[in-house]
Design a protein around this motif. Sequence first.
Motif, short mmCIF file in Angstrom:
data_model
loop_
_atom_site.label_atom_id
_atom_site.label_comp_id
_atom_site.label_asym_id
_atom_site.label_seq_id
_atom_site.Cartn_x
_atom_site.Cartn_y
_atom_site.Cartn_z
N UNK A 43 70.49 34.14 61.72
CA UNK A 43 69.61 35.24 62.11
C UNK A 43 69.65 35.31 63.63
N UNK A 44 69.95 36.51 64.16
CA UNK A 44 70.06 36.64 65.62
C UNK A 44 68.67 36.84 66.23
N UNK A 45 68.54 36.52 67.51
CA UNK A 45 67.22 36.68 68.14
C UNK A 45 66.70 38.10 67.99
N UNK A 46 65.49 38.24 67.50
CA UNK A 46 64.86 39.55 67.37
C UNK A 46 65.24 40.31 66.12
N UNK A 47 66.07 39.70 65.28
CA UNK A 47 66.53 40.39 64.08
C UNK A 47 65.47 40.35 62.97
N UNK A 48 65.50 41.39 62.12
CA UNK A 48 64.63 41.45 60.94
C UNK A 48 65.54 41.26 59.74
N UNK A 49 65.47 40.07 59.15
CA UNK A 49 66.40 39.73 58.09
C UNK A 49 65.66 39.51 56.78
N UNK A 50 66.30 39.88 55.68
CA UNK A 50 65.71 39.71 54.36
C UNK A 50 66.39 38.60 53.59
N UNK A 51 65.62 37.97 52.72
CA UNK A 51 66.16 37.03 51.74
C UNK A 51 65.82 37.62 50.38
N UNK A 52 66.85 38.11 49.68
CA UNK A 52 66.63 38.78 48.40
C UNK A 52 67.13 37.89 47.27
N UNK A 53 66.67 38.17 46.08
CA UNK A 53 67.13 37.42 44.92
C UNK A 53 66.08 37.37 43.85
N UNK A 54 66.53 37.10 42.65
CA UNK A 54 65.66 37.10 41.49
C UNK A 54 64.68 35.91 41.54
N UNK A 55 63.72 35.95 40.66
CA UNK A 55 62.77 34.86 40.50
C UNK A 55 63.52 33.56 40.22
N UNK A 56 63.17 32.49 40.94
CA UNK A 56 63.81 31.20 40.70
C UNK A 56 65.11 30.99 41.45
N UNK A 57 65.51 31.96 42.28
CA UNK A 57 66.81 31.90 42.99
C UNK A 57 66.82 30.86 44.11
N UNK A 58 65.63 30.46 44.58
CA UNK A 58 65.56 29.47 45.65
C UNK A 58 65.02 30.02 46.96
N UNK A 59 64.46 31.23 46.93
CA UNK A 59 63.98 31.88 48.15
C UNK A 59 62.84 31.09 48.81
N UNK A 60 61.84 30.72 48.02
CA UNK A 60 60.71 29.97 48.59
C UNK A 60 61.16 28.59 49.07
N UNK A 61 62.07 27.99 48.32
CA UNK A 61 62.59 26.68 48.71
C UNK A 61 63.27 26.76 50.08
#
Length: 254
Positions: A43-61
């Motif tokens: 993620x570059x400085x100042x960037x707005x980045x998303x983490x997408x994926x289905x339930x259980x994909x590991x996003x919260x982890x």
Amino acid sequence: MRAPWRTRTADGERASTAASLRVQNLSVDYGNIRALVDVSFELRPGEFMGVLGANGAGKSTLLKSISGLVRPAAGSIRLGDGELVGIPAHRIPATGLAHVPERRRVFPSLSVQDNLALGAYATPPDRSRAELLDEVLTLFPRLKERATQLAGSLSGGEQQMLAVGRALMLAPRLLMLDEPSLGLAPVIVEEMFDRLAAIHRELGVSILLIEQNATQALEVIERAIVLTTGEVTFTGTREELGDSEYLKRAYLGL
Ligand SMILES: Nc1ncnc2c1ncn2[C@@H]1O[C@H](COP(=O)(O)OP(=O)(O)O)[C@@H](O)[C@H]1O
Ligand SMILES: [Mg+2]
């Protein structure tokens, strides 16, 4: 001491000191379950980045390992020039990283203003808390109207705004949000995304946003990664994401 989140320059412009984030070959296990497999992205400085994926994909982890709540089996996580792996979770806020966890967690028996004051426990000494509070209340006028009300008496949407406002009281270099729209009515979701866009535009902070609703996320993010059962299966810009047939089928339900 870390650099301030932003400073006012002589001509009144604001210079951002948003941080980069570099995740390299990150793997996380829960016992025998491998939740993240060799995850790398930047993620570059100042960037707005998303983490997408289905339930259980590991996003919260992923967010929990960045903020020290989960210890990785392997890999490196750098915020600006500093390695985060190995720093205990309670020391992470002082590095300039704010994490708004899943579900709004505010202190229900404290007032709105006291919740915000608690968010400032690791604010860098060169930032004025009064000025930060002013910025947060300008971003969230409803919190200003309800400053003395108990947080537990706010609506779900207002509590989520309070959780975001409290995170901003750290003057973070990177703001991470775990599904801030979860369980909110559509009109409130719109408002939340509008406020996140304003935070990015006006404060210049780096943002990493987890969102299950890719359509909604595409309105605000600049780039995203997609996680599929713990692996990065896509990295690209908002435009590339929108054009990808695979993603349209798998995540946008088109
Ligand atoms: N504390 C835990 N112990 C064991 N397994 C977990 C734990 N937390 C999450 N998991 C498992 O790890 C995987 C990823 O979970 P999570 O990161 O919460 O996914 P997401 O946020 O994308 O829904 C899932 O299979 C989940 O069941
Ligand atoms: Mg999750």
